[in-house]
Design a protein around this motif. Structure first.
Motif, PDB file in Angstrom:
ATOM      1  N   ASP A  29       2.949   1.648   0.887  1.00  0.00           N
ATOM      2  CA  ASP A  29       2.749   0.429   0.091  1.00  0.00           C
ATOM      3  C   ASP A  29       1.304   0.244  -0.386  1.00  0.00           C
ATOM      4  OD1 ASP A  29       5.391  -0.266   0.272  1.00  0.00           O
ATOM      5  OD2 ASP A  29       5.117  -1.626   1.980  1.00  0.00           O
ATOM      6  N   ASP A  30       0.357   0.938   0.246  1.00  0.00           N
ATOM      7  CA  ASP A  30      -1.037   0.765  -0.195  1.00  0.00           C
ATOM      8  C   ASP A  30      -1.448   1.752  -1.300  1.00  0.00           C
ATOM      9  OD1 ASP A  30      -1.187   3.045   1.357  1.00  0.00           O
ATOM     10  OD2 ASP A  30      -2.780   2.306   2.686  1.00  0.00           O
ATOM     11  N   VAL A  31      -0.505   2.551  -1.817  1.00  0.00           N
ATOM     12  CA  VAL A  31      -0.796   3.444  -2.946  1.00  0.00           C
ATOM     13  C   VAL A  31      -1.013   2.597  -4.203  1.00  0.00           C
ATOM     14  CG1 VAL A  31       0.185   5.211  -4.472  1.00  0.00           C
ATOM     15  CG2 VAL A  31       0.477   5.394  -1.982  1.00  0.00           C
ATOM     16  N   VAL A  32      -2.085   2.878  -4.909  1.00  0.00           N
ATOM     17  CA  VAL A  32      -2.380   2.104  -6.123  1.00  0.00           C
ATOM     18  C   VAL A  32      -1.237   2.266  -7.125  1.00  0.00           C
ATOM     19  CG1 VAL A  32      -3.958   1.794  -8.070  1.00  0.00           C
ATOM     20  CG2 VAL A  32      -4.873   2.406  -5.821  1.00  0.00           C
ATOM     21  N   CYS A  88      -2.203   6.711 -11.089  1.00  0.00           N
ATOM     22  CA  CYS A  88      -1.771   5.543 -11.854  1.00  0.00           C
ATOM     23  C   CYS A  88      -2.692   4.376 -11.556  1.00  0.00           C
ATOM     24  CB  CYS A  88      -0.339   5.162 -11.484  1.00  0.00           C
ATOM     25  SG  CYS A  88       0.846   6.440 -11.939  1.00  0.00           S
ATOM     26  N   ASP A  89      -2.803   3.456 -12.514  1.00  0.00           N
ATOM     27  CA  ASP A  89      -3.555   2.238 -12.233  1.00  0.00           C
ATOM     28  C   ASP A  89      -2.601   1.199 -11.624  1.00  0.00           C
ATOM     29  OD1 ASP A  89      -2.166   1.042 -14.320  1.00  0.00           O
ATOM     30  OD2 ASP A  89      -3.877   0.973 -15.691  1.00  0.00           O
ATOM     31  N   HIS A  90      -3.097  -0.030 -11.465  1.00  0.00           N
ATOM     32  CA  HIS A  90      -2.289  -1.046 -10.786  1.00  0.00           C
ATOM     33  C   HIS A  90      -1.084  -1.482 -11.615  1.00  0.00           C
ATOM     34  CE1 HIS A  90      -6.228  -1.027  -8.868  1.00  0.00           C
ATOM     35  NE2 HIS A  90      -5.615  -1.431  -7.781  1.00  0.00           N
ATOM     36  N   ARG A  91      -1.085  -1.145 -12.901  1.00  0.00           N
ATOM     37  CA  ARG A  91       0.072  -1.448 -13.762  1.00  0.00           C
ATOM     38  C   ARG A  91       1.104  -0.331 -13.734  1.00  0.00           C
ATOM     39  NH1 ARG A  91      -2.245  -1.492 -19.451  1.00  0.00           N
ATOM     40  NH2 ARG A  91      -3.391   0.253 -18.531  1.00  0.00           N
ATOM     41  N   GLY A  92       0.814   0.741 -13.004  1.00  0.00           N
ATOM     42  CA  GLY A  92       1.711   1.893 -13.020  1.00  0.00           C
ATOM     43  C   GLY A  92       1.493   2.777 -14.232  1.00  0.00           C
ATOM     44  N   VAL A  93       0.396   2.537 -14.948  1.00  0.00           N
ATOM     45  CA  VAL A  93       0.084   3.356 -16.124  1.00  0.00           C
ATOM     46  C   VAL A  93      -0.618   4.637 -15.673  1.00  0.00           C
ATOM     47  CG1 VAL A  93      -1.391   3.465 -18.193  1.00  0.00           C
ATOM     48  CG2 VAL A  93       0.024   1.444 -17.756  1.00  0.00           C
ATOM     49  N   LEU A  94      -0.211   5.751 -16.261  1.00  0.00           N
ATOM     50  CA  LEU A  94      -0.777   7.064 -15.905  1.00  0.00           C
ATOM     51  C   LEU A  94      -2.213   7.144 -16.418  1.00  0.00           C
ATOM     52  CD1 LEU A  94       0.016   9.916 -14.734  1.00  0.00           C
ATOM     53  CD2 LEU A  94       0.466  10.581 -17.110  1.00  0.00           C
ATOM     54  N   ILE A 102      -3.853   7.224  -1.277  1.00  0.00           N
ATOM     55  CA  ILE A 102      -3.941   5.923  -1.953  1.00  0.00           C
ATOM     56  C   ILE A 102      -4.022   6.099  -3.478  1.00  0.00           C
ATOM     57  CG2 ILE A 102      -5.565   3.985  -2.322  1.00  0.00           C
ATOM     58  CD1 ILE A 102      -6.008   4.065   0.784  1.00  0.00           C
ATOM     59  N   LEU A 103      -4.577   7.240  -3.899  1.00  0.00           N
ATOM     60  CA  LEU A 103      -4.770   7.463  -5.342  1.00  0.00           C
ATOM     61  C   LEU A 103      -3.512   7.974  -6.045  1.00  0.00           C
ATOM     62  CD1 LEU A 103      -8.317   9.112  -5.341  1.00  0.00           C
ATOM     63  CD2 LEU A 103      -7.741   6.807  -6.113  1.00  0.00           C
ATOM     64  N   THR A 104      -2.534   8.504  -5.302  1.00  0.00           N
ATOM     65  CA  THR A 104      -1.375   9.067  -6.003  1.00  0.00           C
ATOM     66  C   THR A 104      -0.034   8.683  -5.379  1.00  0.00           C
ATOM     67  OG1 THR A 104      -0.269  11.085  -6.749  1.00  0.00           O
ATOM     68  CG2 THR A 104      -1.544  11.272  -4.729  1.00  0.00           C
TER      69      THR A 104
END
Ligand code: THG
Length: 369
Positions: free
Chosen positions: A271-274, A98-104, A78-80
């Protein structure tokens, strides 16, 4: 300039701290609420030791976030956005968080001990808080802690010989990014072939901080015939090699596609990966920036420290320099920048620094060496 750092439980001590002081450390950088040694007074000697022989580094600031329990593998996934279903025990994988924005938000090495036991060996950031929060919000059955684990890196062409002298010939069989638990007399270690340089080497994860100074001494002794000396994650070598420094080369908008991490992202990850939805969207729309190299003939003074500046093309700001250094092997000033994707290799740009004369530079592909 002369000052000291006030002692406080908030500034945590490396188990190798006293040894690094005894060996003449002259500078530190804050990292994961600890102090990472960043120099022993002779940057060029430290660089050439890494390139030609062998260097030992206190990198205990690379803290471990341990995931333990029935849902440890679920949480890791889920974290990666790197698919982990084929990952075996005894290997480390370089992953993006990544966060929910796709930011590293971090670029750790994920070490798999077993199906219910992982370590995230993290760069400078609050992964412990993040992983605990995600685990709780997703209702997972997993313990997330920071164990007593402190890595020491041994890097350079003679690193393997030093580690073999220390732990026996069997270590030569450890393949790239593989690891195994080992004892060095009474000192418990996890021994991995990895490290933040392109010169090859090992990392000894000390799993009992009481033995820090003892381990440091033993490594020093085993390395003596090979010319070992203290060093640190080397800014010159890592820029030449194009290794990412999260938080230095990245900002609060940087996604993994911008910093050459696309091969660690699988868009068909669950789909549940952050962040996976955001990453799919960013990928479809095309990332805006890319990380490139710059080479400057205008900056001729050997400068061993990172500096940053604005990158201008025809007078318009197109990005930032995130790190720059003299390259002893190229005998040029080289740097890393995060710039608009429309600015390609061979472009001539101007770098405007906060505190020195502007310089002309050429954009180049990475790595340099
Ligand atoms: N060692 C350990 N933990 C770490 C680091 C380390 N945590 C923080 C930081 N460094 C993580 N960042 C990186 C970045 C790059 C690499 C390793 C850690 C690296 N990259 C190679 C590359 O980019 O080509 C290889 C990647 C691969 O083979 O998959 O080595 O140094 N313990």
């Amino acid at each position: 300039m002369s000052f000291h750092i006030s002692p406080s439980p908030r500034v945590r001590r490396s188990p190798f701290f006293n040894s690094t002081v005894a060996d003449g450390v002259v500078s530190f950088s804050p990292y994961n609420r600890m102090l990472m040694p960043t120099g022993y007074g002779d940057p060029l000697a430290e660089y050439w030791r890494l390139i030609n022989t062998v260097s030992m580094w206190d990198v205990s600031v690379e803290r471990q976030v341990e995931l333990k329990g029935p849902d440890a593998a679920r949480l890791a996934q889920i974290l990666t956005p790197r698919k982990l279903d084929r990952m075996e025990a005894g290997v480390g994988w370089y992953v993006a968080l990544c966060d929910h924005r796709g930011v590293l938000i971090n670029d750790p090495i994920l070490l798999k001990h077993s199906d219910d036991h992982f370590w995230l060996s993290i760069a400078d950031g609050d992964v412990l808080l993040w992983a605990r929060a995600i685990a709780a919000e997703r209702g997972l059955d997993v313990e997330v802690t920071e164990p007593d684990v402190s890595p020491m890196a041994i890097q350079g062409p003679k690193a393997e010989d030093v580690v073999a002298a220390l732990l026996g010939e069997s270590i030569r069989e450890i393949r790239h990014f593989r690891f195994r638990p080992m004892m060095l007399d009474n000192i418990p270690l996890v021994v991995a072939r990895s490290g933040w340089s392109r010169q090859g080497g090992f990392e000894l994860y000390l799993t009992d901080g009481r033995y820090g100074d003892e381990l440091w001494e033993k490594v020093k002794e085993a390395g003596q015939p090979y010319g070992i000396g203290p060093g640190n994650p080397n800014p010159m070598e890592r820029i030449e090699s194009g290794l990412l420094s999260w938080g230095g080369d990245t900002d609060d908008q940087t996604n993994p596609f911008e910093v050459r991490m696309e091969r660690y992202i699988q868009l068909d990850a669950p789909d549940d990966v952050v962040g996976i939805q955001a990453l799919r969207k960013i990928h479809a729309e095309g990332p805006v920036r890319h990380q490139m190299g710059i080479v400057s003939d205008t900056v001729t003074a050997p400068d061993y420290s990172d500096v940053s500046g604005a990158v201008l093309l025809d007078g318009e700001e197109v990005g930032r320099v995130t790190a720059q250094s003299w390259s002893p092997r190229l005998e040029k000033s080289v740097g890393l920048c995060l710039i608009k994707r429309s600015v390609k290799a061979d472009a001539t740009v101007n770098i405007v620094y906060p505190d020195r004369e502007p310089a002309e530079a050429t954009v180049v592909d990475l790595p340099f060496v």
